[in-house]
Motif scaffolding. Structure first.
Motif, PDB file in Angstrom:
ATOM      1  N   THR A 274       0.833  -1.208   0.000  1.00 16.21           N
ATOM      2  CA  THR A 274       0.000   0.000   0.000  1.00 16.21           C
ATOM      3  C   THR A 274       0.866   1.256   0.000  1.00 16.21           C
ATOM      4  O   THR A 274       0.591   2.214  -0.738  1.00 16.21           O
ATOM      5  N   GLN A 275       1.910   1.262   0.802  1.00 15.28           N
ATOM      6  CA  GLN A 275       2.815   2.414   0.822  1.00 15.28           C
ATOM      7  C   GLN A 275       3.444   2.633  -0.550  1.00 15.28           C
ATOM      8  O   GLN A 275       3.588   3.775  -0.995  1.00 15.28           O
ATOM      9  N   MET A 276       3.774   1.565  -1.245  1.00 14.85           N
ATOM     10  CA  MET A 276       4.341   1.694  -2.593  1.00 14.85           C
ATOM     11  C   MET A 276       3.309   2.253  -3.569  1.00 14.85           C
ATOM     12  O   MET A 276       3.629   3.103  -4.397  1.00 14.85           O
ATOM     13  N   ILE A 277       2.077   1.787  -3.458  1.00 13.29           N
ATOM     14  CA  ILE A 277       1.013   2.292  -4.338  1.00 13.29           C
ATOM     15  C   ILE A 277       0.812   3.781  -4.101  1.00 13.29           C
ATOM     16  O   ILE A 277       0.692   4.570  -5.040  1.00 13.29           O
ATOM     17  N   ARG A 278       0.794   4.177  -2.857  1.00 12.06           N
ATOM     18  CA  ARG A 278       0.566   5.587  -2.535  1.00 12.06           C
ATOM     19  C   ARG A 278       1.773   6.474  -2.846  1.00 12.06           C
ATOM     20  O   ARG A 278       1.612   7.571  -3.390  1.00 12.06           O
ATOM     21  N   ASN A 279       2.983   6.016  -2.530  1.00 10.25           N
ATOM     22  CA  ASN A 279       4.169   6.864  -2.631  1.00 10.25           C
ATOM     23  C   ASN A 279       4.902   6.792  -3.962  1.00 10.25           C
ATOM     24  O   ASN A 279       5.582   7.747  -4.330  1.00 10.25           O
ATOM     25  N   LYS A 280       4.779   5.675  -4.675  1.00  9.28           N
ATOM     26  CA  LYS A 280       5.508   5.538  -5.937  1.00  9.28           C
ATOM     27  C   LYS A 280       4.597   5.546  -7.149  1.00  9.28           C
ATOM     28  O   LYS A 280       4.975   6.049  -8.201  1.00  9.28           O
ATOM     29  N   LEU A 281       3.409   4.975  -7.009  1.00  6.96           N
ATOM     30  CA  LEU A 281       2.486   4.934  -8.137  1.00  6.96           C
ATOM     31  C   LEU A 281       1.514   6.105  -8.112  1.00  6.96           C
ATOM     32  O   LEU A 281       0.876   6.402  -9.108  1.00  6.96           O
ATOM     33  N   TYR A 282       1.390   6.739  -6.965  1.00  7.26           N
ATOM     34  CA  TYR A 282       0.486   7.885  -6.777  1.00  7.26           C
ATOM     35  C   TYR A 282      -0.926   7.567  -7.230  1.00  7.26           C
ATOM     36  O   TYR A 282      -1.611   8.387  -7.809  1.00  7.26           O
ATOM     37  N   ASN A 283      -1.370   6.344  -6.972  1.00  5.32           N
ATOM     38  CA  ASN A 283      -2.685   5.924  -7.405  1.00  5.32           C
ATOM     39  C   ASN A 283      -3.686   6.132  -6.270  1.00  5.32           C
ATOM     40  O   ASN A 283      -3.510   5.606  -5.177  1.00  5.32           O
TER      41      ASN A 283
END
Length: 127
Positions: A66-75
């Motif tokens: 989830t952190q990757m989705i929010r911080n890297k994918l900005y989705n």
């Protein structure tokens, strides 16, 4: 392929139960058996409206994914964590990671209905 909801879980039986419920409600459902697969799926399918992700998975867990989705994918899609550990610490960890809500296992059909309502997803078929 258009997908409304992506289910992310490494446990086949739990995935199938949730997939069957959501499909019968009229949703197009995708399945990823790991958080790594889910990240790839999200990158390639920008139309996903919600992810329901098991919090505790091997390799990459739901919180870090989830952190990757929010911080890297900005989705900005809705992410729901689910786990049999419904302690306040677990729920808080999920929400702090960027998940929008939490679903406790085992869940009832009414829990799924409430979750969909919370995230403004309307079933096209009653179940």
């Amino acid at each position: 392929m258009f997908v409304d909801i992506l289910i992310v879980d490494d446990v086949f039986t739990e995935t199938k139960v949730l997939e069957r419920i959501l499909s019968k409600m009229g949703f197009q459902v995708g399945v990823a058996q790991s958080a790594t697969d889910a990240l790839e799926y999200i990158i390639n399918h920008q139309d996903i409206r919600m992810v329901i992700m098991n919090v505790m998975m091997p390799a990459l867990d739901g919180i870090n994914a989830t952190q990757m989705i929010r911080n890297k994918l900005y989705n900005p899609l809705s992410i729901v964590g689910y786990s049999s550990d419904s302690s306040s610490e677990m729920v808080n960890s999920c929400l702090e990671s960027g998940m929008n809500s939490f679903l406790s296992k085992p869940f009832q059909l009414d829990d799924i209905r409430q979750l969909l309502l919370l995230h403004n997803l309307k079933p096209t078929s009653p179940l």
